[in-house]
Structure formats: structure tokens, C-alpha cells
Design an enzyme around this catalytic site. Structure first.
Site, short mmCIF file in Angstrom:
data_model
loop_
_atom_site.label_atom_id
_atom_site.label_comp_id
_atom_site.label_asym_id
_atom_site.label_seq_id
_atom_site.Cartn_x
_atom_site.Cartn_y
_atom_site.Cartn_z
N HIS A 131 20.21 16.36 23.62
CA HIS A 131 20.43 17.72 23.15
C HIS A 131 21.46 17.74 22.03
O HIS A 131 22.44 17.02 22.10
CB HIS A 131 20.92 18.57 24.33
CG HIS A 131 21.05 20.01 23.99
ND1 HIS A 131 19.95 20.82 23.81
CD2 HIS A 131 22.14 20.78 23.79
CE1 HIS A 131 20.36 22.04 23.51
NE2 HIS A 131 21.68 22.05 23.48
N GLU A 169 13.61 16.80 22.62
CA GLU A 169 13.90 17.06 24.04
C GLU A 169 12.85 17.97 24.66
O GLU A 169 12.68 18.01 25.88
CB GLU A 169 15.30 17.66 24.22
CG GLU A 169 15.48 19.04 23.66
CD GLU A 169 16.91 19.57 23.81
OE1 GLU A 169 17.45 19.51 24.92
OE2 GLU A 169 17.48 20.01 22.79
N LYS A 196 2.99 5.00 -0.81
CA LYS A 196 2.78 6.40 -0.38
C LYS A 196 4.03 6.96 0.29
O LYS A 196 4.53 8.03 -0.04
CB LYS A 196 1.57 6.43 0.55
CG LYS A 196 1.20 7.72 1.19
CD LYS A 196 1.79 8.00 2.53
CE LYS A 196 1.69 7.02 3.63
NZ LYS A 196 0.49 7.01 4.42
N GLY A 205 -8.89 14.78 4.66
CA GLY A 205 -8.39 13.72 5.55
C GLY A 205 -6.91 13.47 5.34
O GLY A 205 -6.25 14.15 4.55
N CYS A 249 -1.98 -1.85 2.15
CA CYS A 249 -0.80 -1.23 2.76
C CYS A 249 0.41 -1.37 1.86
O CYS A 249 1.12 -0.41 1.59
CB CYS A 249 -0.55 -1.88 4.12
SG CYS A 249 0.99 -1.34 4.87
N CYS A 275 0.28 2.47 2.60
CA CYS A 275 1.42 2.90 3.41
C CYS A 275 2.74 2.90 2.64
O CYS A 275 3.46 3.90 2.64
CB CYS A 275 1.59 1.98 4.61
SG CYS A 275 0.09 1.24 5.26
C1 LIG Z 1 -3.40 5.75 0.38
C2 LIG Z 1 -3.39 5.00 1.69
C3 LIG Z 1 -2.39 5.23 2.59
C4 LIG Z 1 -2.36 4.55 3.78
N1 LIG Z 1 -1.35 4.80 4.64
C5 LIG Z 1 -1.29 4.14 5.81
C6 LIG Z 1 -0.21 4.34 6.68
O1 LIG Z 1 0.69 5.15 6.43
N2 LIG Z 1 -0.18 3.62 7.83
C7 LIG Z 1 -1.18 2.73 8.17
O2 LIG Z 1 -1.10 2.10 9.22
N3 LIG Z 1 -2.21 2.52 7.35
C8 LIG Z 1 -2.29 3.19 6.19
N4 LIG Z 1 -3.32 2.95 5.33
C9 LIG Z 1 -4.39 2.00 5.76
C10 LIG Z 1 -3.93 0.55 5.59
O3 LIG Z 1 -3.49 0.35 4.27
C11 LIG Z 1 -5.09 -0.38 5.91
O4 LIG Z 1 -5.56 -0.06 7.20
C12 LIG Z 1 -4.66 -1.84 5.90
O5 LIG Z 1 -4.14 -2.20 4.66
C13 LIG Z 1 -5.87 -2.72 6.23
O6 LIG Z 1 -5.54 -4.07 6.13
P1 LIG Z 1 -6.67 -5.15 5.82
O7 LIG Z 1 -6.04 -6.47 6.01
O8 LIG Z 1 -7.89 -4.85 6.59
O9 LIG Z 1 -7.09 -4.91 4.31
P2 LIG Z 1 -6.21 -4.82 2.97
O10 LIG Z 1 -4.78 -4.57 3.25
O11 LIG Z 1 -6.92 -3.84 2.12
O12 LIG Z 1 -6.32 -6.27 2.37
C14 LIG Z 1 -7.52 -6.78 1.88
C15 LIG Z 1 -7.18 -7.74 0.77
O13 LIG Z 1 -8.35 -8.49 0.45
C16 LIG Z 1 -8.37 -8.67 -0.95
N5 LIG Z 1 -9.74 -8.99 -1.33
C17 LIG Z 1 -10.82 -8.17 -1.35
N6 LIG Z 1 -11.92 -8.86 -1.70
C18 LIG Z 1 -11.52 -10.14 -1.92
C19 LIG Z 1 -12.19 -11.32 -2.30
N7 LIG Z 1 -13.52 -11.33 -2.49
N8 LIG Z 1 -11.48 -12.45 -2.46
C20 LIG Z 1 -10.13 -12.46 -2.24
N9 LIG Z 1 -9.44 -11.37 -1.86
C21 LIG Z 1 -10.14 -10.23 -1.70
C22 LIG Z 1 -7.87 -7.36 -1.49
O14 LIG Z 1 -7.39 -7.51 -2.82
C23 LIG Z 1 -6.76 -7.05 -0.51
O15 LIG Z 1 -5.53 -7.56 -0.94
C24 LIG Z 1 -3.37 3.59 4.10
C25 LIG Z 1 -4.40 3.35 3.19
C26 LIG Z 1 -4.40 4.05 1.99
C27 LIG Z 1 -5.51 3.77 1.01
#
Ligand SMILES: Cc1cc2nc3c(=O)[nH]c(=O)nc-3n(C[C@H](O)[C@H](O)[C@H](O)COP(=O)(O)OP(=O)(O)OC[C@H]3O[C@@H](n4cnc5c(N)ncnc54)[C@H](O)[C@@H]3O)c2cc1C
Length: 552
Positions: A517, A522, A131, A257, A123, A128
Site C-alpha cells: 500500500h 494491491e 518499439k 492488433g 525482437c 520489442c
Molecule cells: C513491431 C513488433 C513488436 C513486437 N513486440 C514484441 C514484444 O513487445 N514482445 C514480444 O515478446 N514479442 C514482440 N514481437 C514479436 C517478436 O519480435 C517475435 O515473436 C520474435 O522475434 C520471434 O523470434 P524468431 O526467432 O521466431 O524470429 P526473428 O526474431 O524474426 O528472427 C528470424 C531471423 O531469421 C533471419 N532470416 C530470415 N530468413 C533467413 C534466411 N533465409 N537465411 C538466414 N537468415 C534468415 C531474419 O533476418 C531474422 O533475423 C514484436 C514483433 C514486432 C514486429
């Protein structure tokens, strides 16, 4: 693809409210995991002094939680992944419940890989936030066009400098990485830099060092998934698209998407020649059908070319460096960039999950029960890695519910009802609840209120911009079960409306609300006559005379 850049793990110490951009996803089909309700007896007893910051917590909260006996494990909780879900869970477990928490995250790089990530996760670093900053940057061109009808003139057209936008965006990301580091440190959790791997149900290794924990939380998110077709080495994904060294002159974006459409809007706004290739007839599968059609039409009017029902087959690079895309229907050349936005895959490869006995589905997502527990009792998973609803606020909710369940003696299921979302396309979409099609399937008898109008601003700008708004009502209860909007400020407006839908308010409640308004919003409280009354799933669809409300 752009080279990896390295960011320091330090920055401003000032804690600020992080940008919380809500967003989209097709209407929300939850994958059903196996259901195994943890009994309270399954949660171990609290057995050590709480973290100093939470000495005030109640005796009942302390009485039973996921803490381990002193010395039994290194930590009560070991979280793998410091993204939205992992940081929320770790912070709450430590500060609210005094749990001994460790969290590991890989070093920063612009493009995520098996070895690189960064504090804050997708994110903050590749989703998010960057972007939305690019969306802001790209929207000005439309506003410049609008301004002419309001009397503004320019000697020359304003110029955009891509490198300034990217440099400023990167400075902001560095600031956020620093903030995340502070958030974790201030919570009392131990931050470990490196790639985590599960060794057994209570052990994680990071950089060859072993750590034991009573509970392990997998919050590793996902990464872009790109098909392996000839020439795929020439394409970029969304990580790279957010950090290109120069602005694309002509770009092919593969995918229909929300990520594909948001980038199409960004590059179109910055005056690239944008072509979107989709496999199906329409963009945004799973969204309300009327909204899908409306958005594609509005984006086309702004100059984006859609190529429908085409599957990409190969990319070739010519001597001048330009790319050609061959699809199932045609070959188009002259692209400076080809971007794939064809979905994301959970980061579960090579994480030790199979060996530990953690069940995954065919896409590699971790299967969890309603409390985010995996098939292994001590291992839990939240966020995109579970592929439920892949949005930041949902990952935060799942992280919070996990902490209540495991450390708060309060088994809590994440609540997926009426999760609002947005597509930051241009124009943007905001939506909450069911689409018209889903509502008909669920309730049979449905009243649909539609307004499709030219907003006030367009009367002077002279641009062909329109706004679409829909309210979907269950005809039996009169409850509003879905609200959709495509037009300026839709995400901001729908966030407010989502409270009403979540609260189960009726169409009468909407009607009894006074409008502000003059606004577009509205219209949500002034749509008196149903555009369609759908009864018993199909047959007696009653079209009212004012099928499309025209508001000048
Ligand atoms: C281009 C794009 C735009 C988006 N826009 C939006 C938006 O506008 N609004 C919205 O709500 N959501 C948006 N999303 C989705 C949102 O980013 C995700 O839903 C959210 O970040 C998920 O959080 P998470 O904690 O599951 O995973 P992440 O935020 O992906 O965090 C996972 C973390 O784990 C780390 N990791 C992975 N493997 C390991 C490991 N083995 N050891 C240690 N660390 C590790 C990664 O480096 C990462 O930092 C967007 C996604 C993308 C790709």
C-alpha cells in the site's frame, strides 16, 4: 519506405543482460500441428568429444543426442536465422551439449527483406526493443501533463526532437547487434553471414556454398504482410515506422492488433494526429472483451481517433505530398504517413522447403509436431515461422525445448499454458491465462472479479485516467484461471501475477496475500466480492452490487 541502412557486425564486447520485453498477442489459440512423438530411438547417438565448455555434462546427457559421427556431416546442427529462437537453440546446443553448430543470418538492414535481416532478429532490431524505446520516449508528454497537478509549471511546453530519439535508438541497436555476435561466437557456434536455403534434408546453401548437417533448424521468423491495394507503394509498415526520418504530423494506422495500437500510442504521445482504422467494431480481437472496450476508451480520451468497421481500399498521393486514405466508408486526406499493421507472414518463401518436402499451412507457416519437428525428420522449426504464439519468450522456450529433445536426450514439449503477454499501448495491458469469455467456454461456472478505478495519481493530475483489473476464477476449483489489467505498469505487475497463475493458485491464495500500500497492484489481493457469478455458461448470471469497484 525508408532506405536500408547498413550496420557493422561488430560492437561492444561487453555481455549484458538483453532487454527481454514480454508482450502480447491475443489470447493464445494454438494451431494444432500433426502429432508425431519422436521416440528416443529416433535420436542418434552421441559420437564425438563435447565442446570444451561443457565437459562437465553428465554421462546420461552425453549418451544419446543429435550429434553426428565425425566426418559424416559438417555440423550436428545448422540453424537458419539468428533471431530469438535460432540464437537460443544454437547457443544451448553448442554450450550445453557440445554440438557442432552453424548459424546463418543475412546482413543488417533497417527494413527486413528477402536479402536483409540482422543478428538478433525482429525482437532486437524491428520489434520489442526499438518499439519499447519509442514507447518510453513518447510517454513523457502524458507525464508532463500529469505533473501540472503536482505543482510543476513550464514557461513553454517541452519540445521533442525526433532525430535524437531515433539516433540514440539506433546506437543501442548497434550495441545489441554486437552483443549478439559475441554471444554466438562465445558459444563456439560458427556464424555464417548470408541467406540460407535448404537444398535437401541434410544440406543448406549459403551464398552458393553447401553445408551438411545432421539436423536443420528453421528459425526464420516473419515479416509484415500488407494487402496489395492501389497506392500501396506510399505506405509504411512497422519496420519503417521504427526508423522514419521525421515524425509523422498526421498518421493513419490500419489495423486493430497490438502492433497497431502500440504505434498509435507512440505517435499520439509524440503529438502526431493519430487515426486508427479497424475492420471490426473493436480493437484487439481475441482479448478479454471488457479489456478491449476499456483500452479503446482510454486511448480515445488521450486523443486517438478510431474509425471502426472500415476496410482500406486505396491510397492516393496529392501534389503537396500528402496522402488520402479511401476506405469502405469514407475518404480522409491530409496524412503525412499511412501505416499498415495488418499482420505478419512467415518467411518461408523461396527457402527450399517445398522441395525438401516440409509441410506448410495455407499461410505459409511451417507445420510442426509438439516437439517442433517438421514433416521431414531431420528438419525442425521454432519461433514465428511456425505461427504458434508469436512472442520472443515463446520462441526462446521453443528453442530451448528443441535442444533438450534433440541434443539432451530429454524429449521436451514447449509448455503453452499461462503464457503472459502485454500490449505496450498507452495505457498498457498485461494479461495471463484465459479471458472471461474463454473461461466461460472452458469451465462453464466462473466467478469474475472486476475493479475499475481512478488511480491515486489521477486524483491530483486531474486527468481522466482509470485502471481496469480482472480476476477470472473457475468456480468449481476456485483456481485463478485468468488475470487482466489495463493501466500504468500493467505488464510489470502481470509478470509477477503470472507466477501465481502458472502455479495454479486459488482465489483464497490471492486473498491471503497482503497488499503493498498504496499501489494499484494491491487491488489484486483485495477484491473480495465477485462482480459476476456465471453459472452453466449463461443463464444465471448473478451481478453483485459492487459491479464496479471504485477506488479513489
Ligand atoms: C513491431 C513488433 C513488436 C513486437 N513486440 C514484441 C514484444 O513487445 N514482445 C514480444 O515478446 N514479442 C514482440 N514481437 C514479436 C517478436 O519480435 C517475435 O515473436 C520474435 O522475434 C520471434 O523470434 P524468431 O526467432 O521466431 O524470429 P526473428 O526474431 O524474426 O528472427 C528470424 C531471423 O531469421 C533471419 N532470416 C530470415 N530468413 C533467413 C534466411 N533465409 N537465411 C538466414 N537468415 C534468415 C531474419 O533476418 C531474422 O533475423 C514484436 C514483433 C514486432 C514486429
Amino acid at each position: 519506405m525508408a532506405a536500408h541502412a547498413t550496420l557493422p557486425f561488430s560492437c561492444s564486447s561487453k555481455l549484458q543482460t538483453l532487454t527481454r520485453t514480454l508482450s502480447p498477442r491475443g489470447p493464445l489459440h494454438l494451431r494444432r500441428g500433426f502429432i508425431r512423438l519422436p521416440s528416443l530411438a529416433a535420436f542418434p547417438r552421441f559420437s564425438r568429444a563435447p565442446h570444451p565448455s561443457c565437459r562437465h555434462i553428465s554421462a546420461s546427457a552425453e549418451a544419446s543426442n543429435g550429434a553426428s559421427a565425425e566426418g559424416e556431416y559438417d555440423f550436428d546442427l545448422f540453424t537458419i536465422g539468428a533471431g530469438s529462437g535460432g540464437v537460443r537453440a544454437s547457443r544451448f546446443a553448442s554450450t550445453l551439449h557440445g554440438a557442432r553448430v552453424a548459424i546463418c543470418e543475412m546482413p543488417f538492414a533497417t527494413i527486413a527483406s528477402e536479402e536483409h535481416g540482422g543478428l538478433g532478429g525482429t525482437c532486437v532490431l524491428r520489434g520489442c526493443v526499438p518499439k519499447k524505446l519509442l514507447v518510453y520516449g513518447s510517454k513523457y508528454s502524458h507525464e508532463f501533463e500529469e505533473s501540472r497537478g503536482f505543482g510543476w509549471t513550464y514557461e513553454t511546453d517541452p519540445k521533442h526532437d525526433w532525430s535524437t530519439l531515433i539516433a540514440n535508438k539506433n546506437t543501442e541497436l548497434q550495441r545489441l547487434v554486437g552483443i549478439y555476435k559475441n554471444i554466438i561466437n562465445n558459444s563456439g557456434a560458427t556464424l555464417i553471414e548470408g541467406r540460407g536455403k535448404i537444398v535437401d534434408p541434410h544440406t543448406v546453401s549459403v551464398n552458393g556454398k553447401l553445408y551438411t548437417a545432421k539436423n536443420i533448424l528453421v528459425a526464420v521468423g516473419g515479416r509484415p504482410s500488407i494487402p496489395n491495394i492501389p497506392g500501396i507503394e506510399h505506405v509504411i509498415d512497422s519496420d519503417a515506422a521504427l526508423d522514419l526520418p521525421s515524425k509523422p504530423e498526421k498518421i493513419a494506422i490500419i489495423g486493430g492488433g497490438y502492433i497497431a495500437l502500440e504505434f498509435a500510442g507512440i505517435f499520439n504521445g509524440l503529438k502526431s494526429d493519430v487515426h486508427v482504422f479497424i475492420r471490426q467494431k473493436k480493437v484487439l480481437r481475441g482479448f478479454d472483451e471488457e479489456v478491449r472496450d476499456f483500452l479503446a476508451e482510454q486511448m480515445s480520451l488521450r486523443g486517438i481517433t478510431f474509425h471502426t468497421e472500415q476496410t482500406p481500399q486505396a491510397i492516393t498521393k496529392s501534389n503537396d505530398g500528402l496522402l488520402s486514405l479511401k476506405t469502405s466508408k469514407e475518404t480522409i486526406g491530409g496524412f503525412s504517413h499511412v501505416m499498415f499493421a495488418t499482420g505478419r507472414k512467415p518467411n518461408t518463401k523461396n527457402l527450399g522447403l517445398e522441395e525438401a518436402g516440409v509441410e506448410m499451412d495455407k499461410n505459409g507457416a511451417i507445420v510442426v509436431d509438439e516437439y517442433s519437428r517438421t514433416s521431414v525428420e531431420s528438419i525442425w522449426a521454432v519461433g514465428d515461422v511456425t505461427n504458434r504464439i508469436n512472442l520472443t519468450p515463446v520462441a526462446l522456450m521453443e528453442g530451448g525445448a528443441f535442444v533438450k529433445t534433440v541434443f539432451g536426450n530429454e524429449p521436451t514439449k514447449p509448455d503453452y499454458r499461462a503464457v503472459p503477454s502485454a500490449v505496450f499501448s498507452q495505457p498498457p495491458i498485461g494479461q495471463v491465462g484465459l479471458s472471461e469469455e474463454q473461461a466461460i467456454e472452458e469451465y462453464g461456472d466462473v466467478d469474475v472479479f472486476v475493479a475499475n478505478f481512478r488511480p491515486l495519481k489521477a486524483t491530483l493530475s486531474g486527468l481522466p485516467d482509470r485502471v481496469l483489473m480482472k480476476i477470472i476464477v473457475c468456480a468449481t476449483t476456485n483456481k485463478v484461471v485468468g488475470v487482466h489489467m489495463c493501466g500504468d505498469d500493467a505488464p510489470e505487475i502481470i509478470q509477477g501475477i503470472a507466477i501465481a497463475v502458472k502455479a495454479g493458485l486459488t482465489k483464497q491464495d490471492f486473498d491471503a496475500t497482503i497488499g503493498i500500500h498504496p499501489t494499484s497492484a494491491e487491488e489484486f489481493v483485495t477484491m473480495r466480492n465477485a462482480t459476476r457469478k456465471i453459472r452453466n455458461n449463461t443463464a444465471s448470471e448473478v451481478e453483485s452490487k459492487d459491479e464496479v469497484v471504485t477506488k479513489q
